[in-house]
Design a protein around this motif. Structure first.
Motif, PDB file in Angstrom:
ATOM      1  N   GLU A 176      -3.587  -3.584   9.237  1.00 52.61           N
ATOM      2  CA  GLU A 176      -3.290  -4.826   8.525  1.00 52.61           C
ATOM      3  C   GLU A 176      -4.277  -5.921   8.909  1.00 52.61           C
ATOM      4  O   GLU A 176      -4.701  -6.720   8.067  1.00 52.61           O
ATOM      5  CB  GLU A 176      -1.854  -5.258   8.816  1.00 52.61           C
ATOM      6  N   GLU A 224       3.109  -9.077   1.581  1.00 52.31           N
ATOM      7  CA  GLU A 224       4.378  -8.861   2.279  1.00 52.31           C
ATOM      8  C   GLU A 224       4.403  -9.574   3.622  1.00 52.31           C
ATOM      9  O   GLU A 224       5.453 -10.050   4.064  1.00 52.31           O
ATOM     10  CB  GLU A 224       4.595  -7.358   2.505  1.00 52.31           C
ATOM     11  N   ARG A 225       3.245  -9.674   4.286  1.00 53.90           N
ATOM     12  CA  ARG A 225       3.160 -10.241   5.635  1.00 53.90           C
ATOM     13  C   ARG A 225       2.630 -11.681   5.628  1.00 53.90           C
ATOM     14  O   ARG A 225       2.269 -12.204   6.677  1.00 53.90           O
ATOM     15  CB  ARG A 225       2.214  -9.389   6.485  1.00 53.90           C
ATOM     16  N   LEU A 250       0.160  -8.445  13.384  1.00 49.64           N
ATOM     17  CA  LEU A 250      -0.114  -7.374  12.433  1.00 49.64           C
ATOM     18  C   LEU A 250      -0.604  -6.120  13.149  1.00 49.64           C
ATOM     19  O   LEU A 250      -1.136  -6.183  14.259  1.00 49.64           O
ATOM     20  CB  LEU A 250      -1.182  -7.818  11.427  1.00 49.64           C
ATOM     21  N   ARG A 268       0.038  -5.304   1.186  1.00 52.61           N
ATOM     22  CA  ARG A 268       0.656  -5.473   2.502  1.00 52.61           C
ATOM     23  C   ARG A 268       0.477  -6.905   3.004  1.00 52.61           C
ATOM     24  O   ARG A 268       1.353  -7.432   3.705  1.00 52.61           O
ATOM     25  CB  ARG A 268       0.034  -4.484   3.493  1.00 52.61           C
ATOM     26  N   MET A 326       0.846  -1.194   0.000  1.00 50.97           N
ATOM     27  CA  MET A 326       0.000   0.000   0.000  1.00 50.97           C
ATOM     28  C   MET A 326       0.878   1.239   0.000  1.00 50.97           C
ATOM     29  O   MET A 326       1.863   1.309   0.721  1.00 50.97           O
ATOM     30  CB  MET A 326      -0.881   0.032   1.263  1.00 50.97           C
ATOM     31  N   ASP A 381       1.813   5.280   0.757  1.00 49.42           N
ATOM     32  CA  ASP A 381       1.572   6.148   1.891  1.00 49.42           C
ATOM     33  C   ASP A 381       0.939   7.467   1.483  1.00 49.42           C
ATOM     34  O   ASP A 381       0.841   8.395   2.272  1.00 49.42           O
ATOM     35  CB  ASP A 381       2.895   6.427   2.624  1.00 49.42           C
TER      36      ASP A 381
END
Length: 257
Positions: A158, A145-146, A154, A142, A1, A3
């Motif tokens: 998230e 990525e996680r 999280l 995101r 995502m 910013d």
């Protein structure tokens, strides 16, 4: 995502109503013990819409969503999905019919990884669709990525992404969203609402419960206002956004005169 700050679009035009509503509540009454939480409400959501359900805490918003998803049983009235009654249909079967639910408080599996949480969202199918998983990761980079991290590790934003992504893994035609902005920073709220609009643009109809009334009404086609278990207002979102009663009660503005 990214910013960057996301600008939420203005109120959307009310779509042309055609055919049978995807979701319809007819005189639905729900009680907890001796307390009547819903008092004969009527509500409909047509295919392709985003419909906002507004109201103060305790008004019956979460009860409405839990009733649609089969977690609560109406004392009287009907819940219809694609013209068919949901009476007697258990919650797991309602998911299989195409109704997804991202609950208040997210309720992710904190001791499971992001990927395992998403896989749980696809339990109605014999296997996890790579296409569905890729779509969720496209909506929520995101989460990709996680993906190997535990859900409990999280951030709040998230976890909200994960709750919505998990619901999307069930390929819902109708998505119920309960307070998706709760407890989140303004930047993350803007990102979440941008993604909700994108989910709708991909063909998913949405019933949105949200205390951030201004954001919800700018995103929605139509809206309902619940007070103490009763629908007290129903109108296109643009009308509700400009209604002095709504602005005073839910947007923090004092009506003149």
């Amino acid at each position: 995502m990214s910013d960057r700050t996301t600008t939420i679009p203005g109120p959307r035009a009310e779509p042309t109503a055609t055919g049978i509503p995807l979701l319809e509540l007819r005189s639905v009454e729900v009680a907890y013990g001796g307390i009547t939480a819903l008092k004969g409400i009527d509500l409909e959501v047509r295919q392709g819409e985003i419909v906002a359900l507004l109201g103060a805490n305790g008004a019956g918003k979460t009860t409405t969503l839990r009733t649609v998803s089969g977690l609560l049983t109406p004392r009287t009235g009907q819940v219809l999905y694609a013209g068919e009654t949901l009476a007697g249909v258990p919650a797991h079967k309602i998911v299989q019919l195409g109704i997804g639910h991202s609950p208040e408080g997210r309720r992710i599996f904190s001791r499971m990884t992001v990927l395992e949480n998403l896989e749980m969202g696809a339990y109605r199918f014999k296997s996890v669709s790579r296409k569905d998983l890729d779509q969720v990761f496209e909506l929520f980079p995101r989460l990709h990525e996680r993906r190997t991290q535990l859900g409990g590790n999280l951030s709040g934003g998230e976890q909200q992404m994960l709750a919505i992504g998990r619901a999307m893994m069930g390929q819902p035609s109708l998505l119920l969203l309960d307070e998706p902005s709760m407890g989140l920073a303004p930047l993350i709220v803007a990102q979440i609402f941008e993604i909700i609009e994108r989910i709708n643009s991909l063909g998913t109809t949405i019933l949105l419960v949200e205390q951030n009334a201004a954001q919800a009404l700018r995103l929605a086609n139509r809206g309902y206002v619940l007070e103490t278990g009763q629908i007290v207002m129903s109108a296109p979102a643009s009308e509700l956004l400009n209604d002095p009663r709504v602005r005073e009660a839910y947007l923090g503005e004092v009506a003149e005169g």
